[in-house]
Design an enzyme around this catalytic site. Structure first.
Site, PDB file in Angstrom:
ATOM      1  CG  HIS A  56      77.748  65.648  73.187  1.00  0.00           C
ATOM      2  ND1 HIS A  56      76.887  65.674  74.263  1.00  0.00           N
ATOM      3  CD2 HIS A  56      76.971  65.438  72.087  1.00  0.00           C
ATOM      4  CE1 HIS A  56      75.640  65.474  73.830  1.00  0.00           C
ATOM      5  NE2 HIS A  56      75.671  65.348  72.525  1.00  0.00           N
ATOM      6  CG  ASN A 129      71.167  64.744  74.953  1.00  0.00           C
ATOM      7  OD1 ASN A 129      72.388  64.695  75.020  1.00  0.00           O
ATOM      8  ND2 ASN A 129      70.523  65.125  73.868  1.00  0.00           N
TER       9      ASN A 129
END
Length: 501
Positions: A56, A129
């Site tokens: 990320h 997510n």
């Protein structure tokens, strides 16, 4: 007064005049060691970069509000849900998963979807997510999986061979692979995708009753995805498409919104449900556990400084509040440790004092010292518990109800033992019953394009192994991919037919 010029100073507050010319011995002579401002500027510049996130790494963020629209107090005593119309300030970060900080926003990749709720009983981080499932179901596998999404240690290049080799050796990944290889793997920015807590969490109500829960954020802008070729074209035009799109939308008053919904499972159902409800590679079908409306999340304020507020933001699924708890989800259990640990490495032991991460309400504990302690460090108050001098108490009303573990034996259990080894039914349902014919065609083409990148002496073995997984999920899916790869399908027919017998 606001228009009066301000003096240029060092970080210690010393005003200085020469910010562009270094002190030297003569106009053309060497520089002098005593030019402290030169060293101050260069030393700080050398330290401007903190370690990027291992996953990320590239992301965008914004502030907003969450507003309760429906009463769910029968399921949870969490105070942020205790009244219809109640508003809670939030900070939200979106991201790609596998790419570095300078990578393209439109890569085929899952997208991170993390929300920090600043509640009066502490910060709640819902860290998920844009997909409801994941590639693996045990945290011991996570590092190995992520290595396959990064760079080959020899070539320093992204490697389709590593990815497909790992996926073909771990059939539990098939559900997420099929989602990733559909056009959902290349969303149009961050505004036009859903978000999911993904894990199973728990809710606890005022009676002390526990419910299992999954959190869903449904985009109120609708869903938009790039096709594979469109995503590639956008990479060539604008590496930062998603960042630009979110920033400009909020600046222009087009505030993105998501409807928060939950699936609720009574605690006892977990023992008899047809799939393990704590398996991160599985979903709960909506026909079994329908979506329940909760509220609306709106993003309406861009951060003033990207580094201070987005790069230094830190989310951890361990950060829950009273009325929201954990579950036996193995991946969630692993993240409870690994996420705060990653933040302490990247930002320091006092990362929760950084303004974007700080709880805006009263915080009382006995943590002291460490780098970058900026809140007074507790002053003269005791740094141990219990003590005879302060008034801090442990409030028993926040105790969670006990959880029965049925005298289970501690051991290393195979996460894919019989009963937990159906990796094909849900991906098959996804392809046959959820995807439209157009989405099926796009998914097949995306898979074929990705698998054509497999190379090396093990190419045939990896391709054949992965094709077997696709055949077991759905015969027509396997056939279409095999044809696209120019593979003779006859050798797969006995295996595929026996899998569906």
């Amino acid at each position: 007064m606001d228009n009066q010029p301000q003096k240029l100073t060092t970080a210690s507050g010393r005003p200085y005049a020469e910010n562009e010319n270094s002190q030297s011995a003569g106009a053309r002579g060497p520089l002098l060691l005593q030019d402290y401002i030169l060293h101050e500027k260069m030393a700080h510049f050398n330290r401007e970069r903190i370690p990027e996130r291992v996953v990320h790494a590239k992301g965008s963020g914004a502030y907003g509000t969450f507003t309760v629209t429906n009463d769910i107090t029968q399921y949870t005593r969490a105070r942020l849900f205790n009244q219809v119309g109640k508003e809670t300030r939030v900070f939200m970060r979106f991201s790609t998963v596998g790419g570095e900080k300078g990578s393209a926003d439109t890569e085929r990749d899952p997208r991170g979807f993390a929300v920090k709720f600043y509640t009066e009983e502490g910060n709640w981080d819902l860290v998920g997510n844009n997909t409801p499932v994941f590639f693996v179901k045990d945290p011991k596998k996570f590092g190995d999986f992520i290595h396959t999404q990064k760079r080959d240690p020899y070539t320093n290049l992204k490697s389709p061979t590593m990815m497909w080799d790992y996926w073909s050796l771990n059939p539990e990944s098939l559900h997420q692979v099929l989602i990733l290889m559909s056009d959902r793997g290349t969303p149009v920015g961050y505004r036009f995708m859903n978000g999911y807590g993904s894990h199973t969490f728990s809710l606890i109500n005022a009676k002390g009753e526990r419910f299992w829960v999954k959190f869903h954020f449904k985009s109120m802008q609708g869903i938009r995805n790039f096709s594979g070729p469109e995503a590639d074209a956008m990479k060539a035009r604008d590496l930062d498409f998603a960042q630009r799109d979110l920033l400009e939308a909020i600046d222009n008053g087009h505030y993105p919104k998501w409807a928060l919904k939950v699936q609720i499972m009574p605690e006892a159902d977990a023992k008899t449900y047809k799939w393990n409800p704590f398996d991160l590679t599985k979903v709960w079908p909506h026909k079994d556990y329908p979506l329940i409306d909760v509220g609306v999340l709106e993003l309406n304020q861009n951060p003033d400084n990207y580094f201070a507020e987005v790069e230094q933001s830190a989310f951890a699924p361990a950060h829950v509040v009273d009325g929201i708890g954990y579950s036996p989800d193995k991946m969630l259990q692993g993240r409870l440790l690994s996420y705060p640990d990653a933040h302490r490495y990247r930002l320091g032991g006092n990362y929760e004092q950084i303004p974007v991460n700080r709880c805006p309400y009263a915080v009382h504990n006995y943590q002291r010292d460490g780098q970058m302690r900026v809140d007074g460090n507790g002053g003269r108050t005791p740094n141990y518990f219990p003590n005879s001098f302060d008034t801090i108490v442990a409030d028993a009303s926040y105790k969670e109800p006990a959880q029965t573990l049925d005298s289970l034996v501690a051991d290393w259990y195979d996460r894919n033992a019989p009963g937990d080894n159906d990796h094909y039914t849900q991906p098959g349902i996804l392809f046959r019953e959820v995807m439209t014919p157009e989405q099926q065609m796009a998914t097949v083409q995306n898979i074929v394009t990705a698998m054509r990148g497999i190379s090396g002496p093990k190419k045939e073995q990896i391709v054949f192994r992965q094709l077997c997984h696709f055949f077991r999920a759905d015969m027509s899916l396997g056939m279409a991919i095999a044809r696209g790869l120019n593979v003779n399908v006859d050798q797969f027919m006995p295996t595929a037919q026996s899998a569906h017998a």
